[in-house]
Design an enzyme around this catalytic site. Structure first.
Site, short mmCIF file in Angstrom:
data_model
loop_
_atom_site.label_atom_id
_atom_site.label_comp_id
_atom_site.label_asym_id
_atom_site.label_seq_id
_atom_site.Cartn_x
_atom_site.Cartn_y
_atom_site.Cartn_z
N CYS A 110 -1.39 0.85 7.37
CA CYS A 110 -2.83 0.58 7.48
C CYS A 110 -3.22 -0.68 6.70
O CYS A 110 -3.38 -1.75 7.27
CB CYS A 110 -3.66 1.77 7.01
N ARG A 111 -3.36 -0.54 5.38
CA ARG A 111 -3.95 -1.64 4.59
C ARG A 111 -3.04 -2.84 4.43
O ARG A 111 -3.47 -3.98 4.66
CB ARG A 111 -4.38 -1.10 3.22
N SER A 112 -1.79 -2.64 4.00
CA SER A 112 -0.96 -3.82 3.72
C SER A 112 -0.56 -4.60 4.98
O SER A 112 -0.51 -5.83 4.92
CB SER A 112 0.25 -3.49 2.83
N ASP A 122 -8.16 3.82 1.15
CA ASP A 122 -7.19 4.26 2.15
C ASP A 122 -7.92 4.83 3.36
O ASP A 122 -8.62 5.83 3.23
CB ASP A 122 -6.31 5.33 1.49
N CYS A 159 0.87 -1.18 0.00
CA CYS A 159 0.00 0.00 0.00
C CYS A 159 0.90 1.23 0.00
O CYS A 159 2.09 1.12 -0.33
CB CYS A 159 -0.98 -0.02 1.17
N ASN A 198 2.30 1.50 4.35
CA ASN A 198 2.60 0.24 5.07
C ASN A 198 2.29 0.36 6.57
O ASN A 198 2.95 -0.28 7.40
CB ASN A 198 4.05 -0.20 4.84
P1 4NP Z 1 -1.78 2.86 4.04
O1 4NP Z 1 -2.39 4.23 4.58
O2 4NP Z 1 -1.23 3.15 2.64
O3 4NP Z 1 -2.94 1.94 3.99
O4 4NP Z 1 -0.71 2.46 5.01
C1 4NP Z 1 -1.68 5.43 4.60
C2 4NP Z 1 -0.86 5.71 5.67
C3 4NP Z 1 -0.17 6.90 5.70
C4 4NP Z 1 -0.30 7.81 4.67
C5 4NP Z 1 -1.12 7.52 3.59
C6 4NP Z 1 -1.80 6.32 3.56
N1 4NP Z 1 0.39 9.05 4.72
O5 4NP Z 1 0.15 9.89 3.83
O6 4NP Z 1 1.22 9.26 5.61
#
Ligand code: 4NP
Length: 159
Positions: A14-16, A127, A9, A12
């Site tokens: 939240c989703r992955s 997201d 994702c 790294n």
């Molecule tokens: P993820 O979510 O891609 O599912 O881990 C996010 C976590 C942090 C950010 C964006 C998406 N960020 O912009 O910091």
């Protein structure tokens, strides 16, 4: 047969890591731990070394899965050599990976999570980072069932 799976994702956190935790959980429930290696990484580097977002940890725990010990890392081109499947959560992640893996000629398969499932009911895993806890619960449930279906698919394809 060994299956090396890398979920990707953006951050790294939240989703992955949720996908990593749920796939590993389903692998263990089926006593297939010796046939699978599961990991996750982000296309971005902002959160490298950090644990998953506390809302993701809590949503996973509600579904019986502990992801608190995971730590974020950024994808590296050598990952394309090490993994059979590099699986993107959304189409932005997929585009970034296609760019990164562009000059790579290895055997890896790059795909969108939704494209690996028969009847996913979604295209992107949304997201939840800017959302509320309910968004994290929804994404956790989505990834729990998706990873259950993904395991079935991988086992079918491996036969
Ligand atoms: P993820 O979510 O891609 O599912 O881990 C996010 C976590 C942090 C950010 C964006 C998406 N960020 O912009 O910091």
């Amino acid at each position: 047969m060994m299956n090396n799976i890398l979920f990707i994702c953006l951050g790294n956190i939240c989703r992955s890591p949720l996908a990593e935790g749920f796939l590993r959980h389903h692998v263990e429930l089926n006593r297939l731990g010796d046939q699978f290696q599961v990991d996750s990484a982000g296309t971005g580097n902002w959160h490298v070394g950090n644990p998953p977002d506390s809302r993701a940890v809590r949503a996973a725990a509600e579904l019986g899965v502990d992801i608190a010990g995971l730590r974020a890392r950024q994808i590296h081109t050598r990952d394309f050599d090490r993994f059979d499947h590099v699986i993107a959560m959304d189409q932005d992640n997929l585009r970034d990976l296609q760019y990164l893996g562009n000059e790579f000629t290895g055997d890896f398969k790059l795909d969108l999570l939704a494209n690996m499932l028969e009847d996913p009911g979604f295209v992107d895993v949304p997201d939840p980072w800017y959302g509320n806890y309910h968004d994290f619960q929804a994404v956790a449930q989505q990834l729990d069932s998706a990873c259950c279906a993904l395991l079935e698919k991988l086992l079918q394809d491996g036969r």
